[in-house]
Design an enzyme around this catalytic site. Structure first.
Site, mmCIF file in Angstrom:
data_model
loop_
_atom_site.group_PDB
_atom_site.id
_atom_site.type_symbol
_atom_site.label_atom_id
_atom_site.label_comp_id
_atom_site.label_asym_id
_atom_site.label_seq_id
_atom_site.Cartn_x
_atom_site.Cartn_y
_atom_site.Cartn_z
ATOM 1 C CE LYS A 92 26.863 23.883 21.608
ATOM 2 N NZ LYS A 92 27.442 24.002 22.814
ATOM 3 C CG ASP A 98 39.987 44.799 34.141
ATOM 4 O OD1 ASP A 98 41.075 45.523 34.733
ATOM 5 O OD2 ASP A 98 38.870 44.879 34.680
ATOM 6 C CG ASP A 155 37.935 46.394 38.669
ATOM 7 O OD1 ASP A 155 38.222 45.426 37.689
ATOM 8 O OD2 ASP A 155 36.960 46.256 39.249
ATOM 9 C CD GLU A 186 34.438 43.862 34.646
ATOM 10 O OE1 GLU A 186 35.234 42.952 35.319
ATOM 11 O OE2 GLU A 186 34.820 44.846 34.385
ATOM 12 C CG ASP A 210 39.509 33.128 44.878
ATOM 13 O OD1 ASP A 210 40.226 34.147 45.139
ATOM 14 O OD2 ASP A 210 39.020 33.217 43.911
#
Length: 390
Positions: free
Chosen positions: A135, A342, A346, A353, A367
């Site tokens: 690849k 980040d 925050d 991001e 979750d």
């Protein structure tokens, strides 16, 4: 009644987009693809620690006890890619894709040498060239490297393909396979236009792959088209009939659980479009990329993301090597991963991001809310994570 996965497999080669051996066994695809982000995710699974340790010990033995940790880790990266590839080839009947270091994406000679080294490692392990795809990012330099490797009998998968100019250049170079990134194209257009969604037939990524497929088949190019980086089932079903589709375990599960009817959308024997054939040299390639803001943005972003995944894996390998050799561990590796991604500080990481692959993001997003918390990253990478504030 046949599942969507069964129906799709009857008209398209289904490829597992994962380094997780158990997921590959579960879905029994014909091919599998890996990249640094997927290897990074797989490396967090305790069952595979012995494979990582094998590569580190082998690399230390190869380059000597006096070699610095950085040199051992650099050597081990190739060993790990091939070790995972060998294990995958015990499961899939056809091919595995193994990626060249993305940091070499703009260096033709270095990419050629890395491709030769990877295939040599496979050959030394008794794996023939026809079972491996190297690849390479679809930069001009990467395409030219692939052209050389193909002439040497080393088959290539050109990845991070977003623009039509890239696709034509790859076909003219005679590469074995291209991987246009459907979902990442969609991501760009959603962000650029402010639209929340696109119906399957109007999905910009689907339109791009359909155009490439029909162009290749119309003009008799042998290069295979493998759609990649899917966001939803509609993107997959709209490309039924494509040569190959590489699909994450999450979406493979959804395909297997559905018994909806599937119709073939792409047909190699009856391509549509009638687009005029063009020739792409370096000047035209650069011009087409300059005119395609999406392709330019996503290619650069993809190379950056894969490069960061490699650097993260290097940190973890150095940590593990230190443990194996009784040295001091790198205690801040996971914290560095979080702070690096980040962007706005925050305390959470959104998909926009995230610098790594979509598959790793999905694996860490426990979750499934589209945001990675420090706890999710800590659990995902199996290391303590402490955030400091100014």
């Amino acid at each position: 009644m046949a599942t969507l996965l069964d129906q799709l497999s009857a008209m398209t080669v289904v490829v597992a987009d994962t380094g997780d051996l158990e997921a590959i066994r579960k879905f029994t695809p014909r091919d599998a693809t890996t990249n640094p982000s997927l290897i990074l995710a797989a490396a967090q699974i305790p069952a595979y620690q012995s494979l990582i340790d094998e590569a580190l010990r082998s690399s230390r033995k190869l380059i000597g006890d006096a070699a610095p940790v950085e040199d051992v880790v650099h050597e081990a990266l190739d060993e790990i890619s091939v070790i995972f590839g060998k294990e995958i080839l015990k499961i899939v009947p056809r091919r595995v894709s193994t990626e060249v270091d993305a940091r070499l994406s703009y260096d033709t000679d270095a990419t050629i040498e890395k491709g030769r080294k990877l295939i040599r490692l496979y050959n030394d392990a008794g794996i023939s060239n026809d079972r491996v795809l190297i690849k390479i990012a679809s930069t001009w330099e990467g395409i030219k490297a692939a052209e050389v490797l193909e002439k040497e009998g080393i088959h290539c998968n050109l990845t991070l393909l977003f623009g039509f100019g890239q696709a034509v250049a790859c076909a003219e170079a005679g590469v074995t396979l291209v991987s246009p990134f459907v979902g990442r194209i969609l991501d760009w257009y959603k962000a650029d236009t402010g639209r929340d969604s696109y119906p399957g037939p109007e999905d910009p990524g689907v339109i791009s792959v359909t155009r490439i497929f029909n162009y290749y088949k119309t003009y008799g190019y042998k290069t295979e088209v493998m759609g990649a980086s899917f966001r939803n089932l509609d993107e997959i079903t709209e490309l039924a009939g494509c040569d190959l589709l590489t699909i994450s375990p999450k979406l493979l599960d959804q395909l297997r659980e559905s018994d909806a009817s599937l119709s073939q959308k792409l047909d190699a024997t009856n391509p549509s479009g009638g687009e005029e054939q063009i020739h792409v040299d370096r000047e035209r390639f650069d011009a087409m990329m300059a005119a395609d803001r999406m392709a330019t943005d996503k290619l650069g972003e993809g190379i950056k993301g894969f490069s960061k995944a490699i650097e993260t894996l290097e940190h973890q390998l150095a940590h593990r090597l230190a443990e194996l050799e009784g040295g001091e561990a790198f205690r801040h590796a996971v914290q560095e991963i979080f702070m690096l991604n980040d962007m706005n500080g925050d305390g959470c990481i959104t998909r926009d991001e995230w610098l790594g692959s979509d598959a790793v993001f999905d694996a860490l997003d426990l979750d499934h809310d589209g945001r990675l918390t420090p706890e999710e990253v800590r659990k995902g990478f199996g290391a303590a994570l402490t955030l400091t504030t100014a």
